[in-house]
Motif scaffolding. Structure first.
Motif, PDB file in Angstrom:
ATOM      1  N   SER A  25       0.920  -1.070   0.033  1.00 23.42           N
ATOM      2  CA  SER A  25       0.021  -0.037  -0.193  1.00 23.42           C
ATOM      3  C   SER A  25       1.052   1.306   0.093  1.00 23.42           C
ATOM      4  CB  SER A  25      -0.780   0.058   1.171  1.00 23.42           C
ATOM      5  OG  SER A  25      -0.217   0.149   2.354  1.00 23.42           O
ATOM      6  N   GLY A  26       0.412   2.297  -0.413  1.00 17.72           N
ATOM      7  CA  GLY A  26       1.188   3.571  -0.478  1.00 17.72           C
ATOM      8  C   GLY A  26       1.118   3.989  -2.013  1.00 17.72           C
ATOM      9  N   ARG A  27       2.414   4.081  -2.383  1.00 20.46           N
ATOM     10  CA  ARG A  27       2.616   4.479  -3.898  1.00 20.46           C
ATOM     11  C   ARG A  27       2.273   3.563  -4.821  1.00 20.46           C
ATOM     12  NH1 ARG A  27       8.229   8.370  -3.308  1.00 20.46           N
ATOM     13  NH2 ARG A  27       7.657   9.605  -1.757  1.00 20.46           N
ATOM     14  N   THR A  28       2.440   4.063  -6.092  1.00 19.51           N
ATOM     15  CA  THR A  28       1.973   2.983  -7.172  1.00 19.51           C
ATOM     16  C   THR A  28       2.878   1.723  -7.084  1.00 19.51           C
ATOM     17  OG1 THR A  28       1.681   5.107  -8.532  1.00 19.51           O
ATOM     18  CG2 THR A  28       1.419   2.995  -9.609  1.00 19.51           C
ATOM     19  N   PHE A  29       2.274   0.656  -6.749  1.00 22.80           N
ATOM     20  CA  PHE A  29       2.914  -0.675  -6.752  1.00 22.80           C
ATOM     21  C   PHE A  29       3.406  -1.219  -8.017  1.00 22.80           C
ATOM     22  CE2 PHE A  29       3.309  -4.943  -5.139  1.00 22.80           C
ATOM     23  CZ  PHE A  29       3.096  -5.605  -6.149  1.00 22.80           C
ATOM     24  N   SER A  30       2.647  -0.757  -9.179  1.00 16.62           N
ATOM     25  CA  SER A  30       2.986  -1.199 -10.381  1.00 16.62           C
ATOM     26  C   SER A  30       4.388  -0.752 -10.863  1.00 16.62           C
ATOM     27  CB  SER A  30       1.970  -1.063 -11.664  1.00 16.62           C
ATOM     28  OG  SER A  30       1.768   0.478 -11.498  1.00 16.62           O
ATOM     29  N   ARG A  31       4.792   0.293 -10.194  1.00 19.87           N
ATOM     30  CA  ARG A  31       6.021   0.961 -10.532  1.00 19.87           C
ATOM     31  C   ARG A  31       7.164   0.783  -9.618  1.00 19.87           C
ATOM     32  NH1 ARG A  31       5.783   5.055 -14.369  1.00 19.87           N
ATOM     33  NH2 ARG A  31       7.679   4.902 -14.477  1.00 19.87           N
ATOM     34  N   TYR A  32       7.215  -0.565  -8.851  1.00 18.86           N
ATOM     35  CA  TYR A  32       8.143  -0.947  -8.177  1.00 18.86           C
ATOM     36  C   TYR A  32       8.568  -2.537  -8.445  1.00 18.86           C
ATOM     37  CZ  TYR A  32       7.771   2.927  -4.816  1.00 18.86           C
ATOM     38  OH  TYR A  32       7.996   4.209  -4.288  1.00 18.86           O
ATOM     39  N   THR A  33       9.882  -2.585  -8.533  1.00 19.99           N
ATOM     40  CA  THR A  33      10.224  -3.979  -8.689  1.00 19.99           C
ATOM     41  C   THR A  33      10.254  -4.534  -7.194  1.00 19.99           C
ATOM     42  OG1 THR A  33      12.021  -3.554 -10.456  1.00 19.99           O
ATOM     43  CG2 THR A  33      12.381  -5.301  -8.731  1.00 19.99           C
ATOM     44  N   MET A  34       9.623  -5.694  -7.102  1.00 25.35           N
ATOM     45  CA  MET A  34       9.276  -6.491  -5.968  1.00 25.35           C
ATOM     46  C   MET A  34      10.351  -7.748  -5.742  1.00 25.35           C
ATOM     47  SD  MET A  34       7.124  -4.675  -4.672  1.00 25.35           S
ATOM     48  CE  MET A  34       6.715  -5.490  -3.355  1.00 25.35           C
ATOM     49  N   GLY A  35      10.802  -8.008  -4.520  1.00 30.77           N
ATOM     50  CA  GLY A  35      11.421  -8.915  -4.060  1.00 30.77           C
ATOM     51  C   GLY A  35      11.415  -9.833  -2.949  1.00 30.77           C
ATOM     52  N   TRP A  36      11.922 -10.938  -2.871  1.00 27.77           N
ATOM     53  CA  TRP A  36      11.862 -11.706  -1.515  1.00 27.77           C
ATOM     54  C   TRP A  36      13.334 -11.822  -1.271  1.00 27.77           C
ATOM     55  CZ3 TRP A  36       7.506 -12.448   1.277  1.00 27.77           C
ATOM     56  CH2 TRP A  36       6.167 -12.440   0.680  1.00 27.77           C
ATOM     57  N   PHE A  37      13.440 -11.670   0.113  1.00 27.55           N
ATOM     58  CA  PHE A  37      14.848 -12.094   0.883  1.00 27.55           C
ATOM     59  C   PHE A  37      14.544 -13.044   1.881  1.00 27.55           C
ATOM     60  CE2 PHE A  37      17.567  -8.755  -0.776  1.00 27.55           C
ATOM     61  CZ  PHE A  37      16.673  -7.914  -1.751  1.00 27.55           C
ATOM     62  N   ARG A  38      15.395 -13.533   2.483  1.00 29.63           N
ATOM     63  CA  ARG A  38      15.403 -14.216   3.741  1.00 29.63           C
ATOM     64  C   ARG A  38      16.558 -14.167   4.647  1.00 29.63           C
ATOM     65  NH1 ARG A  38      15.839 -20.285   0.826  1.00 29.63           N
ATOM     66  NH2 ARG A  38      17.946 -20.337   0.529  1.00 29.63           N
ATOM     67  N   GLN A  39      16.228 -14.520   5.812  1.00 22.55           N
ATOM     68  CA  GLN A  39      17.158 -14.295   6.942  1.00 22.55           C
ATOM     69  C   GLN A  39      17.360 -15.740   7.901  1.00 22.55           C
ATOM     70  OE1 GLN A  39      17.756 -10.544   8.744  1.00 22.55           O
ATOM     71  NE2 GLN A  39      19.845 -11.069   9.523  1.00 22.55           N
ATOM     72  N   ALA A  40      18.193 -16.486   8.007  1.00 14.56           N
ATOM     73  CA  ALA A  40      18.132 -17.589   8.758  1.00 14.56           C
ATOM     74  C   ALA A  40      18.965 -17.250   9.942  1.00 14.56           C
ATOM     75  CB  ALA A  40      18.946 -18.705   7.985  1.00 14.56           C
ATOM     76  N   PRO A  41      18.813 -17.776  11.240  1.00 16.14           N
ATOM     77  CA  PRO A  41      19.476 -17.377  12.283  1.00 16.14           C
ATOM     78  C   PRO A  41      20.955 -17.482  12.057  1.00 16.14           C
ATOM     79  CG  PRO A  41      17.605 -19.124  12.944  1.00 16.14           C
ATOM     80  CD  PRO A  41      17.659 -18.897  11.412  1.00 16.14           C
ATOM     81  N   GLY A  42      21.543 -16.250  12.782  1.00 12.85           N
ATOM     82  CA  GLY A  42      22.849 -16.432  12.688  1.00 12.85           C
ATOM     83  C   GLY A  42      23.750 -15.862  11.337  1.00 12.85           C
ATOM     84  N   LYS A  43      22.683 -15.687  10.137  1.00 10.10           N
ATOM     85  CA  LYS A  43      23.295 -15.485   8.986  1.00 10.10           C
ATOM     86  C   LYS A  43      22.926 -14.140   8.280  1.00 10.10           C
ATOM     87  CE  LYS A  43      23.448 -20.330   7.204  1.00 10.10           C
ATOM     88  NZ  LYS A  43      23.228 -21.292   6.355  1.00 10.10           N
ATOM     89  N   GLU A  44      23.476 -13.508   7.368  1.00  9.94           N
ATOM     90  CA  GLU A  44      23.089 -12.314   6.836  1.00  9.94           C
ATOM     91  C   GLU A  44      21.829 -12.606   5.898  1.00  9.94           C
ATOM     92  OE1 GLU A  44      27.193 -10.204   6.564  1.00  9.94           O
ATOM     93  OE2 GLU A  44      26.034 -10.495   4.759  1.00  9.94           O
ATOM     94  N   ARG A  45      21.129 -11.284   5.851  1.00 14.30           N
ATOM     95  CA  ARG A  45      19.825 -11.408   4.775  1.00 14.30           C
ATOM     96  C   ARG A  45      20.319 -11.641   3.365  1.00 14.30           C
ATOM     97  NH1 ARG A  45      15.219  -6.971   6.050  1.00 14.30           N
ATOM     98  NH2 ARG A  45      15.793  -7.981   7.891  1.00 14.30           N
ATOM     99  N   GLU A  46      19.559 -12.415   2.793  1.00 17.77           N
ATOM    100  CA  GLU A  46      20.247 -12.974   1.377  1.00 17.77           C
ATOM    101  C   GLU A  46      18.939 -12.647   0.474  1.00 17.77           C
ATOM    102  OE1 GLU A  46      21.372 -16.865   0.686  1.00 17.77           O
ATOM    103  OE2 GLU A  46      19.626 -17.624   1.474  1.00 17.77           O
TER     104      GLU A  46
END
Length: 124
Positions: A25-46
């Motif tokens: 919600s907020g600004r125009t969703f269709s003009r944003y590239t979207m992504g998924w990241f993950r972070q496991a315990p003790g690790k950096e977000r990837e």
């Protein structure tokens, strides 16, 4: 500002499937590239996978190719992550993110907006 809210996480056995959703919600969703990241315990977000706003092209982490699929519904302002053949090493908090550039970038710090995350746990 773009607000992102993830849902769909949970506990699943190895080999199972989950579908994550991220409502924007907020600004125009269709003009944003979207992504998924993950972070496991003790690790950096990837970076896991992303989808461009301009041409719908996707880019994903090698370890999830053929198992994870990202899609978006601009009318619903939602991005999805279908995860199949889940493995214990997929266990992490999964975050949705938005980037105003057209190209999918796998560098965490360049993404503009983030959700709060949803836990995915895969048991062996």
């Amino acid at each position: 500002q773009v607000q992102l809210v993830e849902s769909g996480g949970g506990l699943v056995q190895a080999g199972g499937s989950l579908r994550l959703s991220c409502a924007a919600s907020g600004r125009t969703f269709s003009r944003y590239t979207m992504g998924w990241f993950r972070q496991a315990p003790g690790k950096e977000r990837e970076f896991v996978v992303g989808i461009s706003w301009s041409d719908g092209s996707t880019y994903e982490l090698d370890s999830v190719k053929g198992r994870f699929t990202i899609s978006r519904n601009n009318a619903k302002e939602t991005v999805y992550l279908q995860m199949n053949s889940l493995k214990p090493e997929d266990t992490a908090v999964y975050y949705c993110a938005a980037d105003s550039t057209a190209k999918v970038r796998d560098i965490t710090k360049v993404w503009d907006y983030w959700g709060q995350g949803t836990q995915v746990t895969v048991s062996s």
